[in-house]
Every structure is written in structure tokens, then in C-alpha cells.
Enzyme design. Structure first.
Site, PDB file in Angstrom:
ATOM      1  N   THR A   1       0.836  -1.205   0.000  1.00 53.20           N
ATOM      2  CA  THR A   1       0.000   0.000   0.000  1.00 53.20           C
ATOM      3  C   THR A   1       0.869   1.252   0.000  1.00 53.20           C
ATOM      4  O   THR A   1       1.999   1.243   0.481  1.00 53.20           O
ATOM      5  CB  THR A   1      -0.958   0.026   1.217  1.00 53.20           C
ATOM      6  OG1 THR A   1      -0.191   0.234   2.414  1.00 53.20           O
ATOM      7  CG2 THR A   1      -1.753  -1.260   1.337  1.00 53.20           C
TER       8      THR A   1
ATOM      9  N   ASP B   1      -3.677   5.987   2.496  1.00 49.63           N
ATOM     10  CA  ASP B   1      -3.135   7.015   3.384  1.00 49.63           C
ATOM     11  C   ASP B   1      -3.617   6.590   4.767  1.00 49.63           C
ATOM     12  O   ASP B   1      -4.834   6.520   5.012  1.00 49.63           O
ATOM     13  CB  ASP B   1      -3.711   8.380   2.982  1.00 49.63           C
ATOM     14  CG  ASP B   1      -3.239   9.497   3.904  1.00 49.63           C
ATOM     15  OD1 ASP B   1      -2.982   9.228   5.097  1.00 49.63           O
ATOM     16  OD2 ASP B   1      -3.154  10.643   3.434  1.00 49.63           O
TER      17      ASP B   1
ATOM     18  N   ASN C   1       4.518   0.292   8.849  1.00 54.20           N
ATOM     19  CA  ASN C   1       5.814   0.887   8.514  1.00 54.20           C
ATOM     20  C   ASN C   1       5.720   2.393   8.272  1.00 54.20           C
ATOM     21  O   ASN C   1       6.643   3.117   8.621  1.00 54.20           O
ATOM     22  CB  ASN C   1       6.345   0.183   7.254  1.00 54.20           C
ATOM     23  CG  ASN C   1       7.429   0.981   6.571  1.00 54.20           C
ATOM     24  OD1 ASN C   1       8.558   1.071   7.057  1.00 54.20           O
ATOM     25  ND2 ASN C   1       7.098   1.593   5.431  1.00 54.20           N
TER      26      ASN C   1
ATOM     27  N   SER D   1       8.981   1.193  15.160  1.00 56.47           N
ATOM     28  CA  SER D   1       9.327   2.222  16.124  1.00 56.47           C
ATOM     29  C   SER D   1      10.621   2.824  15.622  1.00 56.47           C
ATOM     30  O   SER D   1      10.776   3.104  14.420  1.00 56.47           O
ATOM     31  CB  SER D   1       9.468   1.577  17.506  1.00 56.47           C
ATOM     32  OG  SER D   1       9.972   2.485  18.449  1.00 56.47           O
TER      33      SER D   1
ATOM     34  N   TYR E   1       8.967  13.692  17.617  1.00 59.21           N
ATOM     35  CA  TYR E   1       9.129  12.389  16.939  1.00 59.21           C
ATOM     36  C   TYR E   1       9.273  11.294  17.997  1.00 59.21           C
ATOM     37  O   TYR E   1       8.638  10.244  17.911  1.00 59.21           O
ATOM     38  CB  TYR E   1      10.358  12.427  16.023  1.00 59.21           C
ATOM     39  CG  TYR E   1      10.642  11.106  15.324  1.00 59.21           C
ATOM     40  CD1 TYR E   1       9.775  10.615  14.350  1.00 59.21           C
ATOM     41  CD2 TYR E   1      11.763  10.350  15.646  1.00 59.21           C
ATOM     42  CE1 TYR E   1      10.040   9.409  13.701  1.00 59.21           C
ATOM     43  CE2 TYR E   1      12.029   9.146  15.001  1.00 59.21           C
ATOM     44  CZ  TYR E   1      11.168   8.682  14.035  1.00 59.21           C
ATOM     45  OH  TYR E   1      11.416   7.480  13.399  1.00 59.21           O
TER      46      TYR E   1
ATOM     47  N   LYS F   1       7.107   7.744  18.803  1.00 57.20           N
ATOM     48  CA  LYS F   1       7.678   6.385  18.835  1.00 57.20           C
ATOM     49  C   LYS F   1       7.608   5.774  20.243  1.00 57.20           C
ATOM     50  O   LYS F   1       7.417   4.568  20.384  1.00 57.20           O
ATOM     51  CB  LYS F   1       9.114   6.399  18.302  1.00 57.20           C
ATOM     52  CG  LYS F   1       9.206   6.772  16.809  1.00 57.20           C
ATOM     53  CD  LYS F   1       8.385   5.834  15.908  1.00 57.20           C
ATOM     54  CE  LYS F   1       8.586   6.092  14.427  1.00 57.20           C
ATOM     55  NZ  LYS F   1       7.797   5.210  13.556  1.00 57.20           N
TER      56      LYS F   1
ATOM     57  N   THR G   1      17.138   5.669   3.795  1.00 56.05           N
ATOM     58  CA  THR G   1      15.782   5.800   3.263  1.00 56.05           C
ATOM     59  C   THR G   1      15.529   7.291   3.065  1.00 56.05           C
ATOM     60  O   THR G   1      16.438   8.103   3.236  1.00 56.05           O
ATOM     61  CB  THR G   1      14.748   5.238   4.258  1.00 56.05           C
ATOM     62  OG1 THR G   1      14.674   6.144   5.370  1.00 56.05           O
ATOM     63  CG2 THR G   1      15.129   3.849   4.759  1.00 56.05           C
TER      64      THR G   1
HETATM   65  N1  LIG Z   1      15.324   5.545   8.070  1.00 51.87           N
HETATM   66  C1  LIG Z   1      15.625   5.656   9.332  1.00 51.87           C
HETATM   67  O1  LIG Z   1      16.745   6.042   9.659  1.00 51.87           O
HETATM   68  C2  LIG Z   1      14.620   5.245  10.375  1.00 51.87           C
HETATM   69  C3  LIG Z   1      15.089   5.025  11.670  1.00 51.87           C
HETATM   70  C4  LIG Z   1      14.176   4.637  12.643  1.00 51.87           C
HETATM   71  C5  LIG Z   1      12.845   4.444  12.311  1.00 51.87           C
HETATM   72  N2  LIG Z   1      12.416   4.683  11.027  1.00 51.87           N
HETATM   73  C6  LIG Z   1      10.996   4.449  10.724  1.00 51.87           C
HETATM   74  O2  LIG Z   1      10.895   3.636   9.578  1.00 51.87           O
HETATM   75  C7  LIG Z   1       9.593   3.790   9.010  1.00 51.87           C
HETATM   76  C8  LIG Z   1       9.691   3.896   7.501  1.00 51.87           C
HETATM   77  O3  LIG Z   1      10.382   5.064   7.146  1.00 51.87           O
HETATM   78  P1  LIG Z   1      11.597   5.052   6.143  1.00 51.87           P
HETATM   79  O4  LIG Z   1      12.835   5.191   6.913  1.00 51.87           O
HETATM   80  O5  LIG Z   1      11.469   3.927   5.193  1.00 51.87           O
HETATM   81  O6  LIG Z   1      11.388   6.464   5.393  1.00 51.87           O
HETATM   82  P2  LIG Z   1      10.788   6.835   3.958  1.00 51.87           P
HETATM   83  O7  LIG Z   1      11.640   6.275   2.886  1.00 51.87           O
HETATM   84  O8  LIG Z   1      10.604   8.305   3.999  1.00 51.87           O
HETATM   85  O9  LIG Z   1       9.384   6.090   3.912  1.00 51.87           O
HETATM   86  C9  LIG Z   1       8.281   6.585   4.626  1.00 51.87           C
HETATM   87  C10 LIG Z   1       7.036   5.960   4.033  1.00 51.87           C
HETATM   88  O10 LIG Z   1       5.906   6.386   4.790  1.00 51.87           O
HETATM   89  C11 LIG Z   1       4.916   6.799   3.863  1.00 51.87           C
HETATM   90  N3  LIG Z   1       3.933   7.706   4.418  1.00 51.87           N
HETATM   91  C12 LIG Z   1       4.096   8.970   4.875  1.00 51.87           C
HETATM   92  N4  LIG Z   1       2.903   9.478   5.260  1.00 51.87           N
HETATM   93  C13 LIG Z   1       1.978   8.503   5.013  1.00 51.87           C
HETATM   94  C14 LIG Z   1       0.574   8.416   5.200  1.00 51.87           C
HETATM   95  N5  LIG Z   1      -0.155   9.441   5.695  1.00 51.87           N
HETATM   96  N6  LIG Z   1      -0.048   7.254   4.849  1.00 51.87           N
HETATM   97  C15 LIG Z   1       0.647   6.225   4.332  1.00 51.87           C
HETATM   98  N7  LIG Z   1       1.978   6.260   4.124  1.00 51.87           N
HETATM   99  C16 LIG Z   1       2.622   7.388   4.472  1.00 51.87           C
HETATM  100  C17 LIG Z   1       5.704   7.450   2.737  1.00 51.87           C
HETATM  101  O11 LIG Z   1       4.867   7.563   1.601  1.00 51.87           O
HETATM  102  P3  LIG Z   1       4.973   8.780   0.546  1.00 51.87           P
HETATM  103  O12 LIG Z   1       5.988   8.338  -0.490  1.00 51.87           O
HETATM  104  O13 LIG Z   1       3.603   8.930  -0.009  1.00 51.87           O
HETATM  105  O14 LIG Z   1       5.444   9.995   1.290  1.00 51.87           O
HETATM  106  C18 LIG Z   1       6.804   6.420   2.585  1.00 51.87           C
HETATM  107  O15 LIG Z   1       6.359   5.313   1.849  1.00 51.87           O
HETATM  108  C19 LIG Z   1       8.996   5.037   9.678  1.00 51.87           C
HETATM  109  O16 LIG Z   1       8.041   4.632  10.642  1.00 51.87           O
HETATM  110  C20 LIG Z   1      10.200   5.686  10.363  1.00 51.87           C
HETATM  111  O17 LIG Z   1       9.827   6.445  11.487  1.00 51.87           O
HETATM  112  C21 LIG Z   1      13.284   5.091  10.063  1.00 51.87           C
END
Ligand SMILES: NC(=O)c1ccc[n+]([C@@H]2O[C@H](COP(=O)([O-])OP(=O)(O)OC[C@H]3O[C@@H](n4cnc5c(N)ncnc54)[C@H](OP(=O)(O)O)[C@@H]3O)[C@@H](O)[C@H]2O)c1
Length: 280
Positions: A33, A57, A84, A135, A149, A153, A184
Site C-alpha cells: 500500500t 493514506d 511501517n 518504532s 518524533y 515512537k 531511506t
Molecule cells: N530511516 C531511518 O533512519 C529510520 C530510523 C528509525 C525508524 N524509522 C521508521 O521507519 C519507518 C519507515 O520510514 P523510512 O525510513 O522507510 O522512510 P521513507 O523512505 O521516507 O518512507 C516513509 C514511508 O511512509 C509513507 N507515508 C508517509 N505518510 C503517510 C501516510 N499518511 N499514509 C501512508 N503512508 C505514508 C511514505 O509515503 P509517501 O511516499 O507517499 O510519502 C513512505 O512510503 C517510519 O516509521 C520511520 O519512522 C526510520
């Protein structure tokens, strides 16, 4: 046995890495999704009828309902839910834009709540299911300029820990993923940034700028994370950890935090305990 996985936020990052891996597994039916499903074209070469690409969304209740109905009509129940989707926000506690903070809570906390509550009845009915909640190491340890943030979490951590105790005897597993920095879009486009304006907070500006500049250069590899999550959920169900830090910085920080807190709690043990009334 084939399992149906539903993942939120599969356009980029962890979600995309996990969707790409699962799309190549014979034992998986994938519900990928995204807010904009046209961003899921990368799945086309791997799609032989085992993939559903749906608009979701997570802040939109009607879309959650419609996605679950579509999955139910096509394949029945969901076996694995991966919450996620998530966004970040950098800014001091005092100067952050609270409307952006509320939007982050809507995605990171309320989206996860609504989706989880929507799948739980079926998981209870089938006496099986796994909920994987993203998280962060930021759900255990806090840095300046990320207070809100962290609040999202820590909320996910507290809810998941409690939920796990409620559903473990009903055949449902809950696992928290606690990554450190991964390559990411999170630190870049997915995290709004408000630089401090008050002179008192100027020393914190460089922390925000460094994070923005470090985006896509982090140590963590989303493909490796995807493999670990798949392996844990598929092959290690019996020992699924409630908390799984991912990345060396995450596991080191988690250990330091719990060790330092244990020392601090022990140092004040008598003082803390002295607040009770003597037993009758
Ligand atoms: N990367 C890190 O360093 C890190 C570390 C700790 C935790 N995390 C966690 O990992 C998870 C995934 O993030 P990521 O690192 O993969 O970053 P990312 O590449 O920015 O991916 C975030 C995803 O969330 C989606 N999203 C944002 N708002 C949304 C909404 N209202 N409904 C549905 N989807 C939505 C985005 O979709 P769009 O393309 O439409 O914006 C994108 O697919 C998050 O929960 C983040 O807090 C990340």
C-alpha cells in the site's frame, strides 16, 4: 504455508525494500500500500497475481476500511501487518510547528492504531497473526530537536508492549522494529525541519543540518533490514522478540540506555521504595 502480508508506506525506504523482497517469495501474498499507488510500478516485473497494490493514506479511515475489504474479498484474512508508514520532524520543543507535529502523530500513532484495531478481530478469530510495528531507536532513547518524533515512537512502544501482553495467549505476536539511521527518505523529504530562531537554541541548529545532510549516507541498509524482518516473522515465530533494534548504533544505544537506567534506578532504590505506606 502462504501468508498474506500487508505493509503500509511501500513507496520508498523500508517499506519498498520489504515489499521488493516479499514480492519474490513463493510463500507470500503481498498487499503493498501507498498514498500514491502509481509509485508501486517497481513491483510490476515481480507480479504474477500474488500482489495487490492499493491506495492507502493511513490517516484516512475510509481508505483503511476499503483496503481491508478488498483484501478480504480477494484472499481472506491478513496474517502479517507491517505498520511501517512514518514521518519525522526536527525542531526544538519550544519552536516546533504544532500543526506539523499533529500530522506526524496522525501518521505515526493514529494510523498505526486504526489499522491495528481493524485487523485484530480477524487475527483473534483465526488465533494467529503477527503485527510488526516500526518504532525507532528513538522510541527508546531521545535526542535534542526530536522531542515530538520521540513522543510518537515512545507511544508506539508503550502501546505495543501492552498489546503484546493482551494478545500473546490469543496466538498473535507483536514485534517492534527499532532502527538507527538507515538509507531511506526519512531524514530527507519525510522529515520536516524547523531551524531554531531564538539565540538560546542556536547550538542545536547544526544537529538538524547534519541530519539533513547525512540523509542517504546512513549506515543502515534497508535490504538487510527487510531480510531480517522476513526471516524473523517466517522462521523464528516462537522466539519473536518484542523489541528488535536494527543497526549497530541502535543496539549499542539500547544497551547503554538500559544499563545506565538500571544503575540510576538502583542508586535511588531506597528513596523510591520509601514512598509506599507500611503494609497493614
Ligand atoms: N530511516 C531511518 O533512519 C529510520 C530510523 C528509525 C525508524 N524509522 C521508521 O521507519 C519507518 C519507515 O520510514 P523510512 O525510513 O522507510 O522512510 P521513507 O523512505 O521516507 O518512507 C516513509 C514511508 O511512509 C509513507 N507515508 C508517509 N505518510 C503517510 C501516510 N499518511 N499514509 C501512508 N503512508 C505514508 C511514505 O509515503 P509517501 O511516499 O507517499 O510519502 C513512505 O512510503 C517510519 O516509521 C520511520 O519512522 C526510520
Amino acid at each position: 504455508m502462504t501468508k498474506t502480508w500487508l505493509i503500509t508506506g511501500t513507496s520508498t525506504g523500508f517499506g519498498r525494500a520489504l515489499a521488493t523482497l516479499l514480492a519474490q517469495k513463493e510463500d507470500v501474498r503481498l498487499v503493498a500500500t501507498a498514498r500514491h499507488p502509481e509509485q508501486l510500478d517497481y513491483l510490476t516485473p515481480m507480479d504474477h497475481g500474488q500482489i495487490l497494490r492499493l491506495a492507502l493514506d493511513v490517516t484516512q479511515l475510509d481508505q483503511i476500511k476499503s483496503v481491508l475489504k478488498t483484501v478480504h474479498d480477494r484472499w481472506g484474512n491478513i496474517d502479517v501487518l507491517v505498520n511501517n508508514a512514518g514521518i519525522g520532524y526536527f525542531g526544538t520543543f519550544e519552536e516546533s510547528d504544532l500543526s506539523a507535529v499533529q500530522q506526524m502523530f496522525a501518521v505515526n500513532v493514529w494510523g498505526l492504531i486504526h489499522l491495528t484495531r481493524a485487523v485484530l478481530p480477524e487475527m483473534r478469530q483465526q488465533h494467529a497473526g503477527t503485527i510488526v510495528n516500526f518504532s525507532s531507536i528513538g522510541g527508546l532513547y531521545s535526542f535534542p530537536t526530536l522531542s515530538y518524533y520521540h513522543a510518537t515512537k515512545y507511544a508506539v512502544e508503550g502501546m505495543s508492549e501492552s498489546l503484546e501482553k493482551e494478545v500473546r495467549d490469543l496466538g498473535i505476536k507483536v514485534m517492534l522494529i527499532e532502527p538507527s539511521g538507515f538509507r531511506t527518505d526519512w531524514a530527507g523529504r519525510s522529515s520536516q525541519k524547523t531551524l531554531p530562531t531564538h539565540p538560546d537554541y542556536q547550538p542545536l541548529a547544526s544537529f538538524i543540518q547534519d541530519n539533513a545532510q547525512g540523509a542517504h549516507h546512513e549506515a543502515g541498509d534497508p535490504q538487510a533490514a527487510a531480510q531480517i524482518i522476513y526471516d524473523q516473522v517466517t522462521h523464528h515465530q516462537a522466539e519473536l522478540p518484542l523489541r528488535l533494534p536494527l543497526g549497530e548504533f541502535a543496539v549499542k544505544t539500547a544497551l547503554q540506555k538500559v544499563q545506565a537506567e538500571a544503575v540510576a534506578f538502583k542508586a535511588n532504590y531506597e528513596l523510591s521504595a520509601s514512598a509506599d505506606r507500611p503494609l497493614d
